[in-house]
Design a protein around this motif. Sequence first.
Motif, mmCIF file in Angstrom:
data_model
loop_
_atom_site.group_PDB
_atom_site.id
_atom_site.type_symbol
_atom_site.label_atom_id
_atom_site.label_comp_id
_atom_site.label_asym_id
_atom_site.label_seq_id
_atom_site.Cartn_x
_atom_site.Cartn_y
_atom_site.Cartn_z
ATOM 1 N N VAL A 102 3.923 -12.404 -2.090
ATOM 2 C CA VAL A 102 2.850 -11.844 -1.266
ATOM 3 C C VAL A 102 1.496 -12.107 -1.916
ATOM 4 O O VAL A 102 0.547 -12.516 -1.237
ATOM 5 C CB VAL A 102 3.076 -10.331 -1.024
ATOM 6 C CG1 VAL A 102 1.871 -9.697 -0.347
ATOM 7 C CG2 VAL A 102 4.338 -10.111 -0.199
ATOM 8 N N GLU A 103 1.398 -11.906 -3.211
ATOM 9 C CA GLU A 103 0.133 -12.142 -3.912
ATOM 10 C C GLU A 103 -0.294 -13.610 -3.828
ATOM 11 O O GLU A 103 -1.465 -13.926 -3.636
ATOM 12 C CB GLU A 103 0.232 -11.716 -5.370
ATOM 13 C CG GLU A 103 -1.080 -11.883 -6.106
ATOM 14 C CD GLU A 103 -1.047 -11.275 -7.485
ATOM 15 O OE1 GLU A 103 -0.414 -11.877 -8.381
ATOM 16 O OE2 GLU A 103 -1.648 -10.213 -7.654
ATOM 17 N N GLU A 104 0.656 -14.503 -3.949
ATOM 18 C CA GLU A 104 0.350 -15.937 -3.928
ATOM 19 C C GLU A 104 -0.070 -16.413 -2.534
ATOM 20 O O GLU A 104 -0.992 -17.224 -2.398
ATOM 21 C CB GLU A 104 1.571 -16.737 -4.411
ATOM 22 C CG GLU A 104 1.340 -18.214 -4.483
ATOM 23 C CD GLU A 104 0.309 -18.639 -5.518
ATOM 24 O OE1 GLU A 104 -0.348 -19.673 -5.287
ATOM 25 O OE2 GLU A 104 0.140 -17.950 -6.544
ATOM 26 N N LEU A 105 0.594 -15.940 -1.501
ATOM 27 C CA LEU A 105 0.355 -16.454 -0.148
ATOM 28 C C LEU A 105 -0.785 -15.762 0.593
ATOM 29 O O LEU A 105 -1.368 -16.344 1.501
ATOM 30 C CB LEU A 105 1.630 -16.349 0.690
ATOM 31 C CG LEU A 105 2.809 -17.199 0.225
ATOM 32 C CD1 LEU A 105 4.015 -16.951 1.127
ATOM 33 C CD2 LEU A 105 2.446 -18.668 0.182
ATOM 34 N N SER A 106 -1.084 -14.537 0.227
ATOM 35 C CA SER A 106 -2.090 -13.778 0.968
ATOM 36 C C SER A 106 -3.460 -13.896 0.309
ATOM 37 O O SER A 106 -3.594 -14.381 -0.811
ATOM 38 C CB SER A 106 -1.681 -12.310 1.067
ATOM 39 O OG SER A 106 -1.778 -11.676 -0.188
ATOM 40 N N ASP A 107 -4.467 -13.426 1.037
ATOM 41 C CA ASP A 107 -5.832 -13.385 0.520
ATOM 42 C C ASP A 107 -6.180 -11.990 0.022
ATOM 43 O O ASP A 107 -7.344 -11.614 -0.034
ATOM 44 C CB ASP A 107 -6.813 -13.822 1.618
ATOM 45 C CG ASP A 107 -6.623 -15.282 1.961
ATOM 46 O OD1 ASP A 107 -6.846 -16.128 1.082
ATOM 47 O OD2 ASP A 107 -6.212 -15.568 3.105
ATOM 48 N N GLY A 108 -5.163 -11.234 -0.326
ATOM 49 C CA GLY A 108 -5.318 -9.888 -0.849
ATOM 50 C C GLY A 108 -4.190 -9.007 -0.353
ATOM 51 O O GLY A 108 -3.635 -9.246 0.715
ATOM 52 N N TRP A 109 -3.834 -8.018 -1.149
ATOM 53 C CA TRP A 109 -2.810 -7.056 -0.755
ATOM 54 C C TRP A 109 -3.052 -5.762 -1.507
ATOM 55 O O TRP A 109 -3.786 -5.721 -2.493
ATOM 56 C CB TRP A 109 -1.390 -7.591 -0.989
ATOM 57 C CG TRP A 109 -0.978 -7.649 -2.439
ATOM 58 C CD1 TRP A 109 -1.271 -8.638 -3.330
ATOM 59 C CD2 TRP A 109 -0.238 -6.663 -3.157
ATOM 60 N NE1 TRP A 109 -0.754 -8.326 -4.557
ATOM 61 C CE2 TRP A 109 -0.099 -7.124 -4.482
ATOM 62 C CE3 TRP A 109 0.322 -5.439 -2.807
ATOM 63 C CZ2 TRP A 109 0.571 -6.401 -5.453
ATOM 64 C CZ3 TRP A 109 0.997 -4.714 -3.782
ATOM 65 C CH2 TRP A 109 1.113 -5.200 -5.086
ATOM 66 N N GLY A 110 -2.435 -4.691 -1.028
ATOM 67 C CA GLY A 110 -2.584 -3.410 -1.690
ATOM 68 C C GLY A 110 -1.658 -2.376 -1.093
ATOM 69 O O GLY A 110 -0.843 -2.673 -0.208
ATOM 70 N N VAL A 111 -1.805 -1.161 -1.594
ATOM 71 C CA VAL A 111 -0.971 -0.043 -1.164
ATOM 72 C C VAL A 111 -1.884 1.135 -0.890
ATOM 73 O O VAL A 111 -2.790 1.421 -1.673
ATOM 74 C CB VAL A 111 0.063 0.347 -2.241
ATOM 75 C CG1 VAL A 111 0.968 1.460 -1.746
ATOM 76 C CG2 VAL A 111 0.873 -0.855 -2.691
ATOM 77 N N GLU A 112 -1.647 1.817 0.230
ATOM 78 C CA GLU A 112 -2.411 3.009 0.592
ATOM 79 C C GLU A 112 -1.441 4.129 0.921
ATOM 80 O O GLU A 112 -0.348 3.878 1.428
ATOM 81 C CB GLU A 112 -3.282 2.738 1.827
ATOM 82 C CG GLU A 112 -4.304 1.641 1.628
ATOM 83 C CD GLU A 112 -4.994 1.237 2.916
ATOM 84 O OE1 GLU A 112 -4.641 1.749 4.003
ATOM 85 O OE2 GLU A 112 -5.886 0.377 2.832
ATOM 86 N N GLY A 113 -1.864 5.363 0.674
ATOM 87 C CA GLY A 113 -1.069 6.510 1.065
ATOM 88 C C GLY A 113 -1.072 6.668 2.577
ATOM 89 O O GLY A 113 -1.932 6.131 3.273
ATOM 90 N N ARG A 114 -0.086 7.384 3.068
ATOM 91 C CA ARG A 114 0.047 7.627 4.501
ATOM 92 C C ARG A 114 0.361 9.096 4.694
ATOM 93 O O ARG A 114 1.128 9.676 3.938
ATOM 94 C CB ARG A 114 1.190 6.762 5.054
ATOM 95 C CG ARG A 114 1.255 6.716 6.546
ATOM 96 C CD ARG A 114 2.448 5.901 6.961
ATOM 97 N NE ARG A 114 3.621 6.741 6.752
ATOM 98 C CZ ARG A 114 4.737 6.652 7.445
ATOM 99 N NH1 ARG A 114 4.884 5.745 8.358
ATOM 100 N NH2 ARG A 114 5.733 7.466 7.204
ATOM 101 N N GLU A 115 -0.218 9.695 5.703
ATOM 102 C CA GLU A 115 0.005 11.120 5.972
ATOM 103 C C GLU A 115 1.056 11.289 7.057
ATOM 104 O O GLU A 115 1.068 10.521 8.009
ATOM 105 C CB GLU A 115 -1.302 11.786 6.413
ATOM 106 C CG GLU A 115 -2.360 11.830 5.335
ATOM 107 C CD GLU A 115 -1.950 12.651 4.124
ATOM 108 O OE1 GLU A 115 -1.212 13.643 4.286
ATOM 109 O OE2 GLU A 115 -2.357 12.285 3.016
ATOM 110 N N PRO A 116 1.946 12.227 6.983
ATOM 111 C CA PRO A 116 2.040 13.268 5.956
ATOM 112 C C PRO A 116 2.755 12.799 4.687
ATOM 113 O O PRO A 116 2.671 13.449 3.650
ATOM 114 C CB PRO A 116 2.846 14.373 6.637
ATOM 115 C CG PRO A 116 3.738 13.658 7.589
ATOM 116 C CD PRO A 116 2.940 12.457 8.050
ATOM 117 N N SER A 117 3.462 11.676 4.748
ATOM 118 C CA SER A 117 4.110 11.146 3.550
ATOM 119 C C SER A 117 4.324 9.655 3.720
ATOM 120 O O SER A 117 4.181 9.110 4.814
ATOM 121 C CB SER A 117 5.449 11.847 3.304
ATOM 122 O OG SER A 117 6.347 11.548 4.355
ATOM 123 N N GLY A 118 4.658 9.022 2.641
ATOM 124 C CA GLY A 118 4.932 7.600 2.690
ATOM 125 C C GLY A 118 3.731 6.779 2.260
ATOM 126 O O GLY A 118 2.783 7.282 1.657
#
Length: 136
Positions: A102-118
């Motif tokens: 994912v890091e190699e093929l994309s122009d950026g990636w990350g992780v965000e929290g989600r409500e109420p969980s996940g």
Amino acid sequence: MRDSTQRFFDATPESVALARDFTTNALAAWGLTRAADDVRLCVSELASNALVHGTVPGYGFLVRLVVDDDFVRLEVHDSRDHRPQLRHPADTDTCGRGLMIVEELSDGWGVEGREPSGKVVWSRFKAASADRGASC
């Protein structure tokens, strides 16, 4: 222009292939065939991670695609708070390369929290403007 589409998938191994097909069809409908291979591979990796590590029993995952004039954003939503980490496996390891892809093929990636969980694991890809109606 900004468009989006999303689909929920059950927590079954077949859902990874269904998520790839959903992504391919959405990108084709938007005329983004040049971006399709990279986005398709990344959705496969992120959906697999959600299936194996991110879903609480009885819950599936959501794939959301958003396109604007510059980028396609791929999101995979799941029900666990555990945040994936980029690993650097040894050559002999049989797993652990998904986020490297994912890091190699994309122009950026990350992780965000989600409500109420996940969480939401996202990646973004430059939208090839030539796909969207250019004459050459």
